[in-house]
Design an enzyme around this catalytic site. Structure first.
Site, PDB file in Angstrom:
ATOM      1  N   PRO A   1       0.786  -1.242   0.000  1.00  0.00           N
ATOM      2  CG  PRO A   1       0.092  -0.877   2.209  1.00  0.00           C
ATOM      3  CD  PRO A   1       0.816  -1.881   1.337  1.00  0.00           C
ATOM      4  N   GLY A   2       2.161   1.195  -0.016  1.00  0.00           N
ATOM      5  CA  GLY A   2       2.940   2.382  -0.276  1.00  0.00           C
ATOM      6  C   GLY A   2       3.796   2.907   0.856  1.00  0.00           C
ATOM      7  N   GLY A   3       3.858   2.205   1.981  1.00  0.00           N
ATOM      8  CA  GLY A   3       4.671   2.691   3.089  1.00  0.00           C
ATOM      9  C   GLY A   3       6.130   2.862   2.720  1.00  0.00           C
ATOM     10  CE  LYS A   4       8.737  -2.764   3.134  1.00  0.00           C
ATOM     11  NZ  LYS A   4       7.350  -2.867   3.653  1.00  0.00           N
TER      12      LYS A   4
ATOM     13  CG  ASP B   1       1.014  -3.547  -6.424  1.00  0.00           C
ATOM     14  OD1 ASP B   1       1.646  -3.748  -5.361  1.00  0.00           O
ATOM     15  OD2 ASP B   1       0.013  -4.216  -6.757  1.00  0.00           O
TER      16      ASP B   1
ATOM     17  CG  ASP C   1       3.608  -9.993 -13.420  1.00  0.00           C
ATOM     18  OD1 ASP C   1       4.643 -10.022 -12.725  1.00  0.00           O
ATOM     19  OD2 ASP C   1       2.878 -10.981 -13.579  1.00  0.00           O
TER      20      ASP C   1
ATOM     21  CG  ASP D   1       7.634  -5.877   1.192  1.00  0.00           C
ATOM     22  OD1 ASP D   1       7.694  -7.084   1.464  1.00  0.00           O
ATOM     23  OD2 ASP D   1       7.050  -5.053   1.914  1.00  0.00           O
TER      24      ASP D   1
ATOM     25  CB  CYS E   1       5.871  -9.252   6.197  1.00  0.00           C
ATOM     26  SG  CYS E   1       4.515  -9.574   5.053  1.00  0.00           S
TER      27      CYS E   1
END
Length: 402
Positions: A231-234, A249, A275, A291, A344
């Site tokens: 969702p864009g945190g990095k 993405d 992709d 990630d 993660c």
């Protein structure tokens, strides 16, 4: 009938019967007051987090296994009694009402009798159980090795809320500044009401999730790719460091979330729907952050549906996809460029060896002092920092392009 319990039952059916992620099941609920939806989510998440213990407490009071929907109603009632401080009369009465509303009236007296016994005896039974072990599938426990008990114990509680701050931002009052510079607040904190939120001074991101982008150490002006970015945190971390960021993405809806996060924080990046395995940009990158999609077993504190949805066979398939993505990411680098691979996940199978053209570049203790493997790779798990409230499980490795 009580809307919260009815929605909680729908959420549990979505996860346990239809094998949907909890957040997807939440999105499928009919319109309801935000407070009711939040309460239903918390109740369902508690059941999912503590299913093994709840079954063990109920088992002495069952002559035989009840039908699946009746079992779920019993789990909801028992979770309220044992973990959510619901008064006994309310927990029992709402469970009986739920049975009747679900056209399970012949079982209403049964639900009433069982939950009354749980109200009287459940806490004593619970105290005698090895709850971390009961609430963890055997295959996951075995895969976590000597850290299994610490990890499973951390999973018994909701995760706190961590914030990553813009470089120039001050920490909101009341937070605890962690060794990694994230700022921690208790679970349930209303982040949007914290000073600085409206001004775009911070975003929600677990302390461990913030480490891969920090370890990439993007420099102002560098061309950096954030792969599988939503969702864009990095992405916002890299943009805040001054890099020229391309966020990639495959899911257009998830890229909308990246755009929303960037807009709120007044940052910019180029967004690409593609992709990664088939993406061929016009120029190579100074640095790449991958990630990769993974089992998410490092986020069970936040997503207690994961142990109910994942199977051992899923890990092998994910590992194959991760190797392919890592090879594709390697081809995006300039000679001498660096790549951070992160997941993660707590599963050892999700740590691929470098593909051709890459060499391992171990992290140093100065970069990450407390959470490195003997090979110099980042490895965190929820049992770390127990005095501070733990962290998500992450693995990260750094590679250099030859």
């Amino acid at each position: 009938m009580d809307a919260t319990r009815s929605m909680a039952l729908a959420l549990l059916r979505g996860v346990l019967e239809q094998r949907r992620p909890l957040e997807e099941a939440l999105d499928r609920l009919p319109e309801a007051a935000p407070r009711d939806r939040a309460a239903a989510h918390r109740l369902a998440a508690t059941v999912l987090r503590r299913t093994g213990s709840l079954d063990a407490v109920l088992e002495p009071h069952l002559a035989k296994a009840p039908p699946p929907p009746v079992r779920l109603i019993l789990l909801i009632g028992a979770a309220q009694l044992l973990f959510l401080d619901t008064p006994a009369h309310a927990a029992v009465a709402t469970a009986v009402d739920l049975a009747r509303a679900e056209k399970l009236t012949p079982f209403a007296k049964f639900v009433n009798a069982v939950l009354r016994r749980v109200a009287d005896q459940g806490a004593a039974l619970l105290a005698e159980l090895d709850a971390p072990r009961l609430d963890t599938p055997s295959w996951l426990w075995a895969s976590w090795g000597t850290a299994a008990r610490a990890i499973a114990t951390a999973h018994q509680s909701e995760a706190p809320i961590d914030l990553t701050l813009l470089p120039s931002a001050a920490a909101p009052p009341g937070g605890v500044v962690l060794p990694t510079r994230s700022v921690r607040f208790p679970a349930g904190t209303r982040v949007a009401e914290l000073p600085g939120y409206a001004e775009g001074q911070f975003w929600v991101q677990d302390a461990a999730a913030a480490l891969p982008a920090r370890l990439l150490a993007a420099r102002p002006g560098e061309l950096v790719a954030d792969l599988c970015a939503a969702p864009g945190g990095k992405t916002v971390q890299l943009a805040a460091a001054g890099a020229r960021v391309v966020a990639v993405d495959r899911d257009s809806k998830r890229l909308v979330r990246v755009a929303e996060n960037l807009a709120r924080l007044r940052l910019s990046a180029d967004l690409v729907q593609a992709d990664v395995a088939d993406w061929h940009p016009p120029e190579k990158f100074d640095a790449v952050l991958l990630d990769a999609p993974c089992s998410a077993t490092g986020t069970i504190r936040r997503h207690p549906d994961v142990p109910h949805l994942k199977r051992p066979r899923d890990i092998a398939e994910l590992a194959g996809n991760q190797r392919a993505l890592l090879a594709a990411a390697a081809n995006l680098l300039k000679p001498g460029g660096r790549l951070i691979y992160a997941v993660c996940s707590l599963q050892p199978e999700e740590r691929p060896a470098p593909p051709g053209g890459l060499t391992i570049a171990p992290f140093t203790s100065d970069e990450s002092p407390d959470d490195l493997t003997s090979e110099g790779q980042l490895r965190t798990h929820p049992g770390m920092w127990p005095e501070l409230g733990g962290m998500d499980g992450f693995f990260a490795a750094r590679f250099l392009r030859k």
